[in-house]
Structures are given as C-alpha cells and as structure tokens.
Design a protein around this motif. Structure first.
Motif, mmCIF file in Angstrom:
data_model
loop_
_atom_site.group_PDB
_atom_site.id
_atom_site.type_symbol
_atom_site.label_atom_id
_atom_site.label_comp_id
_atom_site.label_asym_id
_atom_site.label_seq_id
_atom_site.Cartn_x
_atom_site.Cartn_y
_atom_site.Cartn_z
ATOM 1 N N CYS A 1 -27.221 19.719 21.359
ATOM 2 C CA CYS A 1 -26.970 18.637 20.406
ATOM 3 C C CYS A 1 -26.428 19.181 19.095
ATOM 4 O O CYS A 1 -25.527 18.603 18.493
ATOM 5 N N LEU A 2 -26.975 20.279 18.648
ATOM 6 C CA LEU A 2 -26.504 20.851 17.386
ATOM 7 C C LEU A 2 -25.054 21.315 17.530
ATOM 8 O O LEU A 2 -24.201 21.019 16.693
ATOM 9 N N SER B 1 -22.932 26.887 14.370
ATOM 10 C CA SER B 1 -24.238 26.310 14.667
ATOM 11 C C SER B 1 -25.332 27.367 14.527
ATOM 12 O O SER B 1 -26.487 27.023 14.319
ATOM 13 N N ALA C 1 -31.641 20.624 22.787
ATOM 14 C CA ALA C 1 -31.616 20.629 21.322
ATOM 15 C C ALA C 1 -30.443 21.441 20.809
ATOM 16 O O ALA C 1 -29.694 21.009 19.933
ATOM 17 N N PHE D 1 -31.483 19.279 12.186
ATOM 18 C CA PHE D 1 -30.972 17.948 12.446
ATOM 19 C C PHE D 1 -31.157 16.994 11.280
ATOM 20 O O PHE D 1 -30.898 15.801 11.411
ATOM 21 N N GLY E 1 -31.560 15.574 19.622
ATOM 22 C CA GLY E 1 -31.879 16.994 19.474
ATOM 23 C C GLY E 1 -33.247 17.183 18.841
ATOM 24 O O GLY E 1 -34.043 18.014 19.277
ATOM 25 N N ASN E 2 -33.515 16.400 17.822
ATOM 26 C CA ASN E 2 -34.802 16.480 17.145
ATOM 27 C C ASN E 2 -35.936 16.145 18.104
ATOM 28 O O ASN E 2 -36.969 16.819 18.154
#
Lengths: 673, 166, 174
Positions: free
Chosen positions: A56-57, A88, A53, A147, A6-7
C-alpha cells in the motif's frame, strides 16, 4: 482508501505478532502442541499483512498520492518511477516498515527451512522474532506511521533527497536491513536455547547458516554504501567513520566474531555461552544502530530527522529487548557445561584470539562513536572523534588478527604446535616480506605504510596457498583436480573470504599510498596530465534530465596520444528542491579509476575541474564481494544440502554431543572446514 | 640543420619558416593551470583541513565541505600558512575560537585519557582474562580416555577417511 | 557467577548515557571565549561607512553584540524581540552585519526595524571567525571590562531573554 488499508494491515500484523510472540513460547514451555503448531502459520499470516501494508505504501508513492504525508514529504511527480518506489523506504517511517517487513520475511524463511528442527525449538525461535516484531510494529503505529494523512493534500511533493536518487542508494538500505534483521535469527536461536535450557552444540549447528547469510547481506550492504559514497559524493572518499557508518560496522565486526565462534561451538562444543552472548550482542548492536540513526543523539549526514520522543520509544524498546536477554543470559549461562578441552596453542584458542581482537575493535569503535556523547552528558565539554582516532586505533588492532588469519587454518584443533606452524609457514613469511618490500617500487615510490599493508595482504595470500597445498597433500590418492574436488565448499569458503580481505587490504593500501589529484582551471581545449593520462576539456553544455537541469562537461581522455574515452561529469540542479548535486564521471578499470568532477564555472565557458587517479580503488569493493561470495559458498556446503535428517537421528545426535565433543574425529558434524 | 640564407629568395619564406619553428612542438593544447595559487601550500592546507571539522555541516571535514563557512575557514588557514604560521599555531588559533569540537583528532587531556587508552586497556584486560581463563579451563575439564573399542573405531575411521583430515 | 552479570551491567551504563544524550544538543558548539576578553575589532559602520567603531570604544558599559544578516531567515524570528529590547533601553545592542551586502542590509533594516545603536560590517566574516561565529544569528553579552560573559547560539527567544540574558545583564550592570 489504500493508505487506510495499509494501516489496517499493520494493525492486523501487530495482533498476529503478539500471538506469535506469546503462544508458541508458552506452548513450548508447557508442552501444548496446538500452541506450538501455531508458530508457522501465524508467521506466514503476519508476512502477508506486512506485505499488504508495504504494498500500500509503495502504491501510494507510485501513484503520487500527496494526501499521504510521507509521500508528500519524500516524493515528487517528476521523480522517475524506480525512485518513487525507493522513496517508500527513503524516510524514517518507510524504512522502519521495510525493516519490519524484512523481519517477517526472515521469519517465514525460518519457518520453511526448519523442518528438521524440533518443533519446540522452532516455536521458541519464531516466538522471539515475533516479540521483536511487536516492538517495531508498535513503534510504527504509535510514533511513526507512514500512512498518516496530510489534509488538505499537497499539490506536489517535496521530492526525494537528490542524494538518494541513485541506484546504489536504492539497494543499499534493503541489503543493510537484510543483514541487521538477519542477525535477529541468530539472536532468536540463542534466546530459544537459553529459554529452553538446552544449551548444547546443536543450536550452534542450526543457527550457523542463518548467521552466515545475515553476515553476507550486511557485508554487501556496507560495501554498497561505501561504493555509493565514493561515486556519488564527488570527493572520492569511501569511508568516513561517521557515526552511522560505525553503527553498521559494529554488528559486522561482532557478526564476524560470531561466525568464527560458531565454528568452535559447532565442532568442539566449546564456548557455548560466549557464542550465545555474541549472538545477543550482534543483534543488540543492530538495534543500537537503529536507535543512533533515528534519535538525534549523534550528528551524522546519514541521520534521519526525528524527534527525541521517538528516541525515547526506541530506547525503551532497547532496554526491554536487550535488558531481558542479558538477564536471561546471566541466569542460564552459568549452568552450561564447558565442552571440549584444548591447549593454549590450538585452532580453538586462535579463533578465540580472533574473537578477542574483533570484539576489542568493536568496543573501540563504539567508544569512539559515543565518547562525544559521554563527555557532553558529563558536562566535560564538546569534542569530536573522527577518522584520525579510528584509524589510529583500528589498524593496530586488526594487524594481529590478520596475522592469525594465516596461522588459524593451519593449526590443528585441540592441540597445535607453534614451532611446527612457524616451520610450515617460513616460506610464506619470507615470500610475503620480499614481495611487500619490492611492490612499492613498481608503483613508483617506496612508502613504509604501503609496504606494511602489502605485507599483511601477501601474508594472507601466501598462507592460503600453503594451507591448500598441505590439505591436498593429505587428501589421499588421485590427481590434482580429484583432490581439489574432495574438499568441502566450507573449506574453500573460508579461504575465499580471507582472500577477499587480502584483496581489500591491497586496494586500501595502494589507493591511499598512490592516489593523485589535480584541481585545475580548464578553459575549452586545455589539458591536464595525470597518471599517464591526458584529460582534455571541451566545455560544458546544458542538458535536461527527468527531474533536473544540468551542465554536462565533455572531457576526452587520452592515453599515449589516443583517445580512449569521453567522460561526462555533471553539475545538476533538481527542479523540485533546488538542490545542487555534483555527479562525477568515473572510468572504472581493474587497476585504476579515473575520476573527474566539475567544480565551479568560470568566465568564457571555462570550469574548475577536479581530476583524480585512483589506483586499485575498485579492489576495495571487489574484496568485499569476495568475502560475501565466501559466505554464500559456505552456506551451500554439502551438509546443508543433504536430505533432511529425521528427528529421531537428530535427538540421538544431541545426546551424543557430550561424549563426542572431546573427540573431534567422532563428531557427527561432518567435514572439518 | 644549417640554413643557407643566401638561397632564400624572399622574406616570406623566412617568415613561414619562423612560424613553423615557433609552432613546434605541435601540441596546441594549453596545460590547465591549477586552481590554487600555490599548489604546495594548498596541499598542506587540505591535509590540515582533513583533520578539522566543519562546524555547520552534519559531520564533514573542513577539507571536503562545500559550505560557505568552510570556505571562510579554509581561506583563513591558507592566509595563515602564507604568513608562515606552523600547523600547530593554526590549530591553536581555531581551537581558541571554536573549542576542541573543531578537531577530528581528539586532544589528549585528562577527559580523553579513557578514550585514547581505552582500546589498549580493553585489549590487555581481554587478553589477560582469556589467558588465565583458558589455563584454568584446561584443568577443569575431565577427559575420559578412549576405551579399546573406541580406539579401534577411530583407527578404522582414520584409515578409510585418510583423504579428508589434514 | 557474577561475571555473567557484567554484560548487563555494561548495558545499563550505556543506556544511562544514551538516555541523557536524548536531551543534549550535539550540534551546538559552546564558545570557549566565555570569560575571555572579547576579540578586538575595528570596522566601518553600516550606515556611515566613513566612520569606524572599535570594540574598545564600548569599554565601561555592558552591551550586546548581535550577529545578523539580511539573508538569514532565523534572524527575522528574533528581530522583533531585539527591537523591543532596544526600545526598553536596558542595554545597547550593537550589530555585526555578517557577510552581507550593504544595500541589502540597509533595506532589511528599514523593513524589519533597526534595534542597533550602530551596526558594523564584516563582509568577509573575519570578525566573525575571531568571535567563533559559525552560524547566524548569534548574540554575545559583553561586560564593562570587555569580557564575553554569554553567547546565545541561534535566535534570541523570550525564554532565553528572561532566563539567561536579562538577569545576566542586570547582574553585570551592578
């Protein structure tokens, strides 16, 4: 792994945003087609990476990955899945990621729905949006990375604030952000127009539907927040003039002015620089709101807990974005032509008066919100500015605006006659006054403020009827339905939105005037009467929720001796945080809400119970929904659904604007709304 | 309804009758008592507290806050009202101890003149500017009159389009 | 021409205020009682309930009034500093045990130390309201004439002691 992915996706998105923010704009200025053409694909690429991203979070939240600091701070394994997902965006970092994700979604929408626009214009618009995106993604990566890892990982998370564990709270931020971010499109169009120096009315035509959609989202977002506060906080209030609420209301007020101003600019080519300024202002207020909520500068129940370092970054970002926009404005705007001529009494001037009133209202709300800060910074002491101030100031300002709402749609463009308007509206006025004077008696008691509020609402409704009747009368041959069908959706949307305001005013007026409350000690079997209903308390029993324990009250509601409902308010204690929450039970009705909340427990199974009767309270949010529907209807108007004009026709139109602006009937804008 | 006591042959029936009389109306349920000892005073206290700020909360009124401290201040207000203090005296009492911060309605003093006058000043200034600007603008704009051809074109459009222009 | 620069000018003014605002503490409520006579109180001692202390008894000396409670977490932060300050003998510290239970308060003191010359009880917070107390801990510096000269909101820190409180006490003691 996933958080790192994600980062990484964020970093890639940043690189794409930088590309998006520079090359297309330079390309448009220098006439480099390949750079201009970059805009659309880069936008779409940025969207993909931001989606990754965000995904992913969300994934980390759903899978309870407590090695991610954000998840550990805002979630809990007992949290139901829908709230894990909502968590989130429940924190400062996550909500910013949502912001930037939505910005890229809007950018994609612009890139897709702009085939009929000149490529240079699109390049500039997307470029400006890219620059905004750069600022936000940079802010995320540098100061507020969602993240960030927490090592060693926590065993269990601290839980999402129980106040946020609610469906209303889940959609409220996304709707709000869609609105805030949506104004960036209007902003981008305005900046693109300033950069290119092509300040004709075409950009107003293009940006109008985008602005309206953003306004619709913001309306819904604010409405959801208000409704949520009402049913969740346990006191039945729905607006507190809290700094963060005001921060969302300011762009709405300016946005409303902008939507009206765009009408003038689109149809008459007038006030182009004013409209551009409004577009800059609306988005600036969105950004300012972001600053106020996250910098710790104002005290609010809504504020995220952040440190001043982040505040400095956002402030710097504000200075760069807004400062450069206003500088660009000061440079380019003076060269713009004036557009069509109109009288002091005309639809244009009334729309401008509307703008004036809305902007003064916005200025006053801003003044009141920031005044404690201003006084403190000048070492003049600490004060609080609360509802008494805002109500004293806002209502008198909006009253003439609502009065104008009746006149405006009936006034002619360019030249209207006040005596003629008064003549047309004399019955509407009379009917409004009489109805407003009589209605309070039906509710039980005459109150002057109630009559006044009702007068405003009935005036709006009566003038809508007059306007439609007159329009149909001038609609040529045919039966009623044929004539009705002949009017554009744009026309109906105006009346629908205004009608929504009337409904809203009725709700506010009647609930403020006639709501009743009783705060009683209820033993098992005892009753309390209110508003024609009898409430019988049957005790409270313990229940278990997915992540909380609660005492649930059991209350029978009787009307005319018959049991119509059982209401079950709860007092919850959440397992993870130990926080206590009161969940009221609400019986929603078209004409009233019954609202019951548990207070404190007493001996022998008795409880303190608060019972409210709130007449017409749902009309408040219903009115807002009608306003939003009005906006949606407006953007589905025929002129936006027509087949794509070829670019050739468009450029010809642009040149025609100057000649045509002074004669409305030759305008190619199509139907008058 | 008269009761012919001579016809009742035993005390049991009399007692039964008495019980019936005492039990009507047959609404068994007890009316709940208000929490406040004096609901009128309570309403007055709540009304006053709505315009006061809870100092320990993140922007809540004294009426709405559940904080312990808010309870204390509400109790204080209640007691002072019971002692027949006026609203103004109670507010002055609190301001003397907590400053103007406790008021949600900012006091009108030189430091807040701008706040209270601001909206009105904005409106007058804005209206003035708008009015004069519009007047000047009218003079500035040149409006070329329509040519013959444009006139005829306009007439034709109007005839065909009569339905849609109000 | 210059009127188009007005929006920018207004914005710059706004930013100025916001920038200053970043360094302010919006939740701290300064006391309007500074420079005014300390509200008079009379209350039972924590350790010896049959004895009372009146605030007027302290006229003629400079003293600190520290508002504390056994349920207050931040009080533990400042307590060691107070204990040391009391040992140094620079200034007498009087405690106001705010909305607390006697046995819990005594237990807390025996656990963390007792810097107070004496502590008085304020079980319902009424003395606190008179002093404009809205949170715990708070500390007042009161001079020889019974006038409040300074209020420390929140725990006493080394910095606040060194920069504000101790210099002020020295000055007041003459």
């Amino acid at each position: 792994m996933i958080p790192e992915l994600g980062n990484f996706a964020l970093i890639l998105a940043l690189l794409l945003a930088i590309t998006q923010g520079t090359l297309p704009i330079i390309g448009a200025a220098r006439g480099i087609p390949s750079w201009i053409a970059l805009a659309r694909p880069v936008v779409q690429g940025q969207f993909v990476f931001l989606a990754i991203a965000f995904g992913c979070l969300a994934y980390s939240f759903v899978n309870n990955d407590f090695s991610v600091m954000n998840v550990a701070r805002n979630s809990n394994s007992e949290l139901p899945i829908q709230y894990r997902i909502a968590a989130s965006w429940g924190s400062h970092e996550g909500s910013l990621l949502l912001w930037v994700f939505m910005l890229s979604a809007w950018s994609v929408a612009v890139s897709v729905f702009s085939r009929h626009l000149p490529d240079e214009m699109v390049a500039r618009v997307l470029g400006v949006m890219g620059l905004v995106s750069v600022g936000f993604i940079l802010f995320l990566l540098v100061t507020s990375n969602p993240f960030d890892r927490l090592l060693p990982a926590a065993f269990e998370g601290s839980d999402l604030n129980p106040l946020l564990q609610d469906p209303g709270m889940v959609i409220h931020p996304p709707m709000l952000y869609m609105g805030y971010v949506g104004f960036s499109v209007a902003f981008a169009f305005a900046i693109a127009a300033l950069i290119s120096g092509e300040m004709d009315a075409a950009w107003a035509r293009w940006s109008r539907p985008w602005t309206t959609v953003a306004w619709v989202f913001l309306t819904i977002g604010i409405m959801l927040g208000s409704w949520w506060a009402y049913y969740e906080l346990g006191w039945g209030g729905w607006w507190f003039w809290d700094p963060v609420e005001n921060a969302s209301f300011l762009p709405w007020l300016v946005g409303t002015a902008l939507v009206h101003s765009l009408a003038v600019t689109e149809k008459r080519g007038s006030f182009k620089s004013w409209t551009v300024l409004l577009a800059i202002c609306a988005f600036s207020l969105s950004l300012l709101g972001t600053f106020l909520v996250r910098s710790g500068v104002l005290t609010s129940v809504h504020a995220f807990a952040t440190d001043p370092a982040r505040g400095v970054f956002i402030l710097a970002f504000l200075v760069i974005v807004i400062g450069s926009s206003l500088l660009l404005f000061a440079w380019r705007a003076p060269k713009v032509g004036l557009g069509g001529k109109f009288d002091l009494v005309s639809r244009e001037s009334m729309l401008l008066a509307n703008n004036l009133l809305l902007m003064v209202a916005a200025g006053s709300v801003l003044l009141g919100t920031l005044y404690p800060l201003i006084m403190d910074s000048l070492d003049l002491g600490k004060i609080s500015v609360g509802p008494p101030y805002f109500e004293a100031v806002f209502v008198p300002l909006m009253t003439p605006a609502i009065f104008l709402m009746g006149l405006g749609p009936l006034a002619r463009w360019k030249q209207a006659s006040l005596p003629e308007l008064m003549l047309r509206l004399r019955w509407a006025f009379g009917v409004s006054v009489v109805t407003a004077l009589l209605m309070p008696f039906i509710m039980g008691e005459w109150k002057p403020l109630v009559s006044f509020g009702l007068l405003l609402a009935f005036w709006v409704i009566a003038t809508i009827f007059v306007s439609i009747r007159q329009r149909l009368h001038n609609s040529g041959q045919g039966g009623l339905f044929t004539k009705l069908a002949r009017q554009s959706r744009s026309y109906y949307s105006m009346h629908l939105a205004h009608f929504g305001i009337a409904v809203f005013i009725i709700g506010v007026t009647l609930v403020n005037g006639y709501e009743t409350e009783k705060d009683v000690r209820m033993e098992i079997g005892s009753t309390v009467e209110m508003g024609g209903y009898t409430f019988r308390f049957n005790g409270a029993s313990p229940v278990s929720g997915p992540n909380y324990q609660a005492m649930r009250g059991d209350i029978d509601v009787l009307h005319n001796g018959e049991k119509i409902r059982v209401m079950q308010p709860e007092k919850r204690t959440y397992n993870a945080s130990g926080m206590a929450m009161t969940e009221p039970a609400i019986d929603t009705g078209f004409l009233r809400d019954l609202y019951v909340a548990l207070g404190e427990p007493l001996e022998d199974g008795a409880w303190v119970v608060r019972v409210y009767h709130k007449p017409f309270v749902d009309w408040i949010w219903f009115g807002c929904l009608l306003m939003a529907f009005g906006g949606i209807l407006a953007v589905t108007d025929r002129r936006y659904r027509l087949k794509v004009h070829t670019k050739h026709v468009e450029t010809a139109t642009v040149a025609d604007d100057k000649r045509v602006a002074s004669n409305p009937r030759l305008s190619t804008g199509g139907k008058k709304a | 309804m008269s009761l012919d006591l001579r016809n009742t042959c035993n005390g049991k029936q009399l007692i039964l009758l008495l019980i019936f009389v005492l039990l009507s109306p047959l609404n068994w349920a007890k009316e709940a008592m208000p929490v406040a000892e004096d609901p009128v005073l309570e309403r007055r206290m709540i009304a006053l507290s709505e315009d006061l700020r809870c100092l320990v909360c993140q922007n809540e009124s004294l009426a709405g806050s559940r904080a312990d401290f808010a309870n204390d201040l509400r109790r204080e207000i209640r007691e002072q009202m019971q002692a027949n203090k006026s609203d103004k005296e109670i507010v002055d009492f609190l301001v003397a101890r907590y400053g103007d911060f406790v008021l949600y309605r900012p006091p009108v003093k030189p430091a807040t003149y701008l706040l209270w006058a601001g909206p009105f000043v904005f409106l007058l200034t804005g209206a003035g500017i708008l009015f004069f600007y519009l007047k000047r603008r009218r003079k500035q704009i040149e409006e070329p009159p329509l040519t013959e051809e444009q006139h005829r074109h306009a007439e034709a459009l109007l005839k065909e389009d009569k339905g849609n222009n109000a | 021409m210059t009127r188009f620069l007005l929006p920018l000018a207004a914005f710059i003014v706004l930013v100025g205020f916001l920038a200053v605002g970043l360094n302010l503490k919006p939740r701290e409520v300064p006391s309007p009682l500074i420079g005014k006579p300390a509200p008079v109180f009379q209350s039972q001692l924590l350790h010896e309930p049959e004895r009372m202390l009146a605030s007027q008894d302290n006229l003629g000396k400079v003293w600190l009034l520290n508002v504390w409670a056994s349920w207050c977490v931040s009080c533990r932060e400042e307590h060691p500093l107070l204990v040391e300050l009391a040992k140094s003998g620079i200034v007498p510290i009087y405690g106001l045990n705010y909305k607390d239970k006697r046995d819990l308060a005594l237990q807390w003191l025996s656990q963390y130390g007792d810097p107070y010359t004496v502590s008085v009880v304020d079980p319902e917070g009424r003395i606190g309201i008179d002093y404009g107390v809205y949170g715990v801990p708070e500390t007042y510096v009161i001079d020889k004439n019974g006038v409040i000269r300074h209020k420390q909101i929140g725990p006493v820190t080394i910095e606040s002691l060194e920069k504000k409180i101790l210099p002020l006490i020295k000055e007041l003691q003459g």
